[in-house]
Design a protein around this motif. Structure first.
Motif, PDB file in Angstrom:
ATOM      1  N   LYS A 163       0.825  -1.210   0.000  1.00  0.00           N
ATOM      2  CA  LYS A 163       0.000   0.000   0.000  1.00  0.00           C
ATOM      3  C   LYS A 163       0.861   1.263   0.000  1.00  0.00           C
ATOM      4  O   LYS A 163       0.602   2.206  -0.748  1.00  0.00           O
ATOM      5  CB  LYS A 163      -0.941  -0.012   1.211  1.00  0.00           C
ATOM      6  CG  LYS A 163      -1.931   1.118   1.234  1.00  0.00           C
ATOM      7  CD  LYS A 163      -2.877   0.982   2.425  1.00  0.00           C
ATOM      8  CE  LYS A 163      -3.846   2.141   2.475  1.00  0.00           C
ATOM      9  NZ  LYS A 163      -4.748   2.028   3.630  1.00  0.00           N
ATOM     10  N   LYS A 215       1.220   4.000  -3.024  1.00  0.00           N
ATOM     11  CA  LYS A 215       0.948   5.409  -2.742  1.00  0.00           C
ATOM     12  C   LYS A 215       2.120   6.278  -3.201  1.00  0.00           C
ATOM     13  O   LYS A 215       1.924   7.344  -3.793  1.00  0.00           O
ATOM     14  CB  LYS A 215       0.699   5.590  -1.240  1.00  0.00           C
ATOM     15  CG  LYS A 215       0.160   6.933  -0.854  1.00  0.00           C
ATOM     16  CD  LYS A 215      -0.214   6.942   0.626  1.00  0.00           C
ATOM     17  CE  LYS A 215      -0.789   8.291   0.996  1.00  0.00           C
ATOM     18  NZ  LYS A 215      -1.207   8.330   2.391  1.00  0.00           N
ATOM     19  N   TYR A 216       3.343   5.810  -2.963  1.00  0.00           N
ATOM     20  CA  TYR A 216       4.536   6.531  -3.408  1.00  0.00           C
ATOM     21  C   TYR A 216       4.577   6.621  -4.934  1.00  0.00           C
ATOM     22  O   TYR A 216       4.818   7.691  -5.496  1.00  0.00           O
ATOM     23  CB  TYR A 216       5.796   5.842  -2.877  1.00  0.00           C
ATOM     24  CG  TYR A 216       7.071   6.346  -3.507  1.00  0.00           C
ATOM     25  CD1 TYR A 216       7.562   7.607  -3.197  1.00  0.00           C
ATOM     26  CD2 TYR A 216       7.769   5.576  -4.428  1.00  0.00           C
ATOM     27  CE1 TYR A 216       8.725   8.083  -3.780  1.00  0.00           C
ATOM     28  CE2 TYR A 216       8.933   6.039  -5.008  1.00  0.00           C
ATOM     29  CZ  TYR A 216       9.409   7.292  -4.681  1.00  0.00           C
ATOM     30  OH  TYR A 216      10.554   7.758  -5.267  1.00  0.00           O
ATOM     31  N   GLU A 259       2.123   6.426  -7.024  1.00  0.00           N
ATOM     32  CA  GLU A 259       1.052   7.321  -7.453  1.00  0.00           C
ATOM     33  C   GLU A 259       1.480   8.784  -7.295  1.00  0.00           C
ATOM     34  O   GLU A 259       1.250   9.608  -8.175  1.00  0.00           O
ATOM     35  CB  GLU A 259      -0.209   7.051  -6.633  1.00  0.00           C
ATOM     36  CG  GLU A 259      -1.397   7.880  -7.036  1.00  0.00           C
ATOM     37  CD  GLU A 259      -2.619   7.570  -6.185  1.00  0.00           C
ATOM     38  OE1 GLU A 259      -3.374   8.517  -5.894  1.00  0.00           O
ATOM     39  OE2 GLU A 259      -2.813   6.400  -5.811  1.00  0.00           O
TER      40      GLU A 259
END
Length: 115
Positions: A62, A66-67, A69
């Motif tokens: 996750k 997120k990084y 993205e």
């Protein structure tokens, strides 16, 4: 073959090479190659940074997603504004005290001392 013939042949060859290198087809292929190498370098950098996040901050799937993205989102800004990274670097230098782009360029004032 005389010296003059050799010089004429060299001149013709240089002219042909210049014509080829200036041609739109060659420029297009050259740009494709540059884009390919840029993408490969970016992918390697992302892999290194994800590995760092995983090893030092124990980011799992996750956090990694997120990084990634975040990186893609930032790249969209950079496509619209050529000065984006320079401005980001200046702001980070003010806040954190590290000139990241200067360090990567090898500027003496920004060298990182490794343990």
């Amino acid at each position: 073959m005389s010296w003059a013939d050799k010089q004429l042949k060299k001149h013709k060859l240089r002219k042909q090479i210049k014509e080829i290198m200036d041609s739109p087809e060659f420029q297009k292929e050259r740009q494709k190659e540059l884009d390919k190498h840029t993408a490969e370098a970016m992918n390697c950098f992302l892999l290194i940074s994800v590995d760092y996040l995983y090893r030092n901050y124990h980011c799992k799937r996750k956090g990694v997603l997120k990084y990634l993205e975040f990186v893609l989102h930032q790249m969209h800004f950079a496509q619209k504004d050529e000065e984006y990274f320079q401005l980001m670097n200046e702001e980070l230098e003010r806040e954190v005290g590290v000139n990241v782009l200067g360090t990567l360029k090898g500027e003496k004032d920004n060298e990182i001392e490794l343990p």
